[in-house]
Enzyme design. Structure first.
Site, mmCIF file in Angstrom:
data_model
loop_
_atom_site.group_PDB
_atom_site.id
_atom_site.type_symbol
_atom_site.label_atom_id
_atom_site.label_comp_id
_atom_site.label_asym_id
_atom_site.label_seq_id
_atom_site.Cartn_x
_atom_site.Cartn_y
_atom_site.Cartn_z
ATOM 1 N N SER A 62 0.853 -1.187 0.000
ATOM 2 C CA SER A 62 0.000 0.000 0.000
ATOM 3 C C SER A 62 0.886 1.232 0.000
ATOM 4 O O SER A 62 2.112 1.134 0.037
ATOM 5 C CB SER A 62 -0.896 0.008 1.236
ATOM 6 O OG SER A 62 -0.108 0.296 2.373
ATOM 7 N N LYS A 63 0.242 2.385 -0.017
ATOM 8 C CA LYS A 63 0.955 3.655 -0.041
ATOM 9 C C LYS A 63 1.924 3.772 1.146
ATOM 10 O O LYS A 63 2.964 4.406 1.046
ATOM 11 C CB LYS A 63 -0.066 4.790 -0.018
ATOM 12 C CG LYS A 63 0.485 6.066 -0.606
ATOM 13 C CD LYS A 63 -0.570 7.118 -0.742
ATOM 14 C CE LYS A 63 0.048 8.489 -0.782
ATOM 15 N NZ LYS A 63 1.057 8.712 -1.786
ATOM 16 N N ARG A 64 1.541 3.128 2.222
ATOM 17 C CA ARG A 64 2.377 3.124 3.416
ATOM 18 C C ARG A 64 3.812 2.658 3.133
ATOM 19 O O ARG A 64 4.767 3.045 3.786
ATOM 20 C CB ARG A 64 1.732 2.160 4.420
ATOM 21 C CG ARG A 64 1.719 2.609 5.828
ATOM 22 C CD ARG A 64 0.792 1.728 6.678
ATOM 23 N NE ARG A 64 0.600 0.376 6.173
ATOM 24 C CZ ARG A 64 1.399 -0.650 6.420
ATOM 25 N NH1 ARG A 64 2.454 -0.499 7.167
ATOM 26 N NH2 ARG A 64 1.129 -1.847 5.922
ATOM 27 N N GLY B 134 5.485 3.255 0.545
ATOM 28 C CA GLY B 134 6.162 4.190 -0.365
ATOM 29 C C GLY B 134 5.141 4.582 -1.413
ATOM 30 O O GLY B 134 4.420 5.553 -1.249
ATOM 31 N N GLU C 117 1.966 7.119 -9.316
ATOM 32 C CA GLU C 117 2.996 7.606 -8.388
ATOM 33 C C GLU C 117 4.397 7.220 -8.861
ATOM 34 O O GLU C 117 5.324 8.011 -8.784
ATOM 35 C CB GLU C 117 2.771 7.003 -6.995
ATOM 36 C CG GLU C 117 1.698 7.694 -6.199
ATOM 37 C CD GLU C 117 1.454 6.975 -4.883
ATOM 38 O OE1 GLU C 117 2.051 7.347 -3.883
ATOM 39 O OE2 GLU C 117 0.669 6.004 -4.885
#
Ligand code: GLU
Length: 485
Positions: A253-255, A257, A263
Site C-alpha cells: 500500500s501507499k504506506r 512508499g 505515483e
C-alpha cells in the site's frame, strides 16, 4: 481454441501495482501465445466511477505500453467493452436464469440477514443465507412488495456440489458449495447486477479462454463456475496470481512508499524499468536473466513459472533496475522525459539548445535513481547565477580567492575552453601560485558551482564553454568578495 484474455479493471481512480501486474501478465500471456488481449472496464458502479478514473486506467496501460486489441477506444466484435453500456445484455441473461427457475426473489431486510448471521455464529456455524425466501408463494411475495420491500435476486446454489478447477498457478482447487455462504445475490434491490454475475456473462460472450486475475478473487471463482454451468457456457481456464506484499509482509500500500502506477511514473521511474520489475513479481524466467526487454519478456513468459506464494515488492531492487535502465536509455528519449521535471523545478528549458541539453543529461544520468532527481544534478549546468553554499563560503580565504582570479585570467586569454585545456590551465594556475590539492581544486569548484561537491569539472567546463565559465567566475568572485551567499 484461440487464446483470448482480458484485463477487467474497475475504475477506482488509481491503478494499484497489483492491477498493473495482472495487466502485464495477461498481456505477456496473450502476446506469447499469439492471442487477443481485451480490455474491459468494469464500471457498473456508476456513481463512483468518473471519466477521470477511466482515464487513469488508459494512462497507466499506455505508459506501460500494454496495448489492447479489443476494448474501449479501439472497438472489436464483442463489445461494448464498458459494463455500463451492457445493461440490456445483463437483463436478457437474468431472464434466462428466471426462466430456468434458477433464481428467486429474496425480501429479507438487512436486519433479518444480520439476525440470521448472529444466530448462526452463536451456534458456532459458518454464516450463510438459509434460503428463507426460496419457497415464498406468489401471495407472500405480493404482500412483501406491498410493504414496500424491494427484492434482491438470489441464485440457487446446488447442494452437495464440490466445485473443482485446475488453476494454472495454484494447481487443483476444490471448494464445496456449502462454503459459498448459501444462495448468493446476483441482482441488488436497486436492479444492479453484481460483479460475479456480470463477469461471467462478459467473459462468456467475449469468448475469454483464460481468466487471469489476482488471488483475492479465488473465493469468487466457484460462484462464477456455477453460473457458467447454469447457462451451459464453456468454463474458461483460471490463473490466480499471487498477492504482492511489502517487505513487512502486509499487502502493498501507499504506506510502503508508493502503490499506484501514477505515483511511480511521477517519481520518474522509466516505464521499461517499472514493467521489467513488475514482471518479476511472482514470475521468474527459467534462465534467470533479470533485465529483460519487452520482446524477451514475451518470449520467456510462461504461466507455469508463476509462483503460487506471495511476491515481495523490493523497492531497492526497483531502484537498482531503474538506475540500470537510465544508464542505458536512449539519450534523446531520456531528455524528453526529464524536461518536465526541469520545468517543474522552474528552469526555462526553451532557452537551452536541445543537443546541448542532451549532453548534460548524458553527463548526469549515472547519478540518477529516478528522473525526479534530475534537477538537483543538472542545476549545476543550467544555473549561472548560483548561490555560494555556506560551507563553501567558509572554505574560501584570500589566498584561495587568488587561485580563482588567476584561473579566470587564464581562461579569459584562451580562445575557447574544453576539458583538456581546463586541466592544463588548472595545472598552470597551481604552479604559478604554489597551490595544490584541495587548495587548488576546491576554490575553482566553488567558483564554478557554489558548492564543494558535484560533477567532474572538466565535463562541466567543456559543456559550459568559455563565455559561461567567465561569467560564472566573475559572479562568484564578486559574491565572495562581498561575502554574499
Ligand atoms: N473488476 C474486477 C477487479 O478489478 C475484475 C476481476 C476479474 O478479473 O474478474 O478486481
Amino acid at each position: 481454441m484461440s487464446v483470448r484474455v482480458r484485463f477487467a479493471p474497475s475504475p477506482t481512480g488509481f491503478m494499484h501495482v497489483g492491477n498493473a501486474r495482472t495487466a502485464l501478465f495477461t498481456h505477456l500471456f496473450a502476446r506469447h501465445q499469439g492471442g487477443t488481449f481485451v480490455l474491459r472496464i468494469e464500471d457498473t458502479d456508476t456513481e463512483r466511477h468518473s471519466e477521470d478514473a477511466v482515464n487513469v486506467i488508459y494512462d497507466a496501460l499506455k505508459w506501460m505500453e500494454l496495448s489492447w486489441d479489443e476494448g474501449p477506444l479501439k472497438g472489436g466484435n464483442f463489445g461494448p467493452y464498458r459494463q455500463s453500456e451492457r445493461t440490456d445484455i445483463y437483463k436478457e441473461y437474468i431472464e434466462i436464469l428466471k426462466e430456468k427457475g434458477l433464481v428467486y426473489e429474496c425480501f429479507c431486510s438487512k436486519e433479518e440477514l444480520d439476525n440470521m448471521r448472529q444466530e448462526q455464529l452463536k451456534k458456532g456455524l459458518p454464516p450463510k443465507y438459509t434460503g428463507k425466501c426460496r419457497h415464498l408463494t406468489k401471495d407472500e411475495k405480493e404482500r412483501l412488495k406491498k410493504e414496500g420491500r424491494k427484492p434482491v435476486l438470489r441464485f440457487k446454489v446446488p447442494q452437495d456440489r464440490i466445485v473443482i478447477w485446475k488453476d494454472l498457478v495454484k494447481g487443483a482447487i476444490s471448494i464445496g458449495a456449502e462454503q459459498l455462504g448459501g444462495d448468493f445475490v446476483i441482482v441488488r434491490s436497486n436492479g444492479m447486477p453484481v460483479y460475479n454475475f456480470v463477469v461471467v456473462i462478459d467473459d462468456a460472450l467475449m469468448r475469454i479462454s483464460h481468466v487471469i486475475r489476482g488471488e483475492d478473487h479465488i473465493s469468487n471463482t466457484p460462484k462464477q463456475i456455477l453460473l457458467y454451468e447454469a447457462f451451459g457456457f464453456n468454463v474458461p481456464e483460471f490463473a490466480h496470481l499471487p498477492m504482492i506484499l511489502g517487505e513487512d509482509r502486509s499487502k502493498l500500500s501507499k504506506r510502503h512508499g508508493s502503490a499506484s502506477v501514477a505515483e511511480f511514473k511521477d517519481k520518474g521511474y522509466l516505464p521499461e524499468a517499472f514493467t521489467n520489475f513488475i514482471a518479476l513479481l511472482g514470475w521468474y524466467p527459467k534462465d534467470g536473466k533479470e533485465i529483460l526487454s519487452r520482446e524477451e519478456l514475451i518470449e520467456r513468459f510462461d504461466m507455469k513459472d508463476v509462483n503460487s506464494s506471495p511476491a515481495i515488492f523490493n523497492f531497492e531492487k526497483l531502484n537498482w533496475m531503474n538506475k540500470e535502465y537510465i544508464k542505458a536509455y536512449d539519450v534523446s528519449k531520456l531528455t524528453e522525459m526529464i524536461i518536465p521535471y526541469l520545468e517543474k523545478a522552474g528552469f526555462d528549458i526553451g532557452k537551452f539548445d536541445r543537443k546541448w541539453l542532451e549532453k548534460v543529461v548524458d553527463a548526469t544520468r549515472d547519478y540518477l535513481t529516478v528522473l525526479s532527481e534530475a534537477p538537483v544534478y543538472m542545476e549545476t549546468f543550467l544555473k549561472d547565477d548560483f548561490e555560494i553554499e555556506k560551507d563553501a563560503a567558509e572554505f574560501m580565504n584570500e589566498e584561495r580567492l587568488n587561485v580563482v582570479k588567476k584561473f579566470l585570467e587564464k581562461v579569459e586569454s584562451a580562445p575557447e575552453i574544453d576539458g583538456e585545456l581546463f586541466k592544463k590551465i588548472v595545472k598552470e594556475t597551481g604552479k604559478e601560485l604554489g597551490a595544490k590539492g584541495k587548495n587548488l581544486f576546491m576554490p575553482i569548484r566553488i567558483a564554478l558551482t557554489g558548492k564543494m561537491k558535484g560533477v567532474e569539472l572538466d565535463i562541466l567546463v567543456s559543456l559550459l564553454g568559455k563565455d559561461r565559465v567567465v561569467k560564472r567566475l566573475h559572479h562568484a568572485i564578486s559574491k565572495l568578495e562581498r561575502r554574499e551567499p
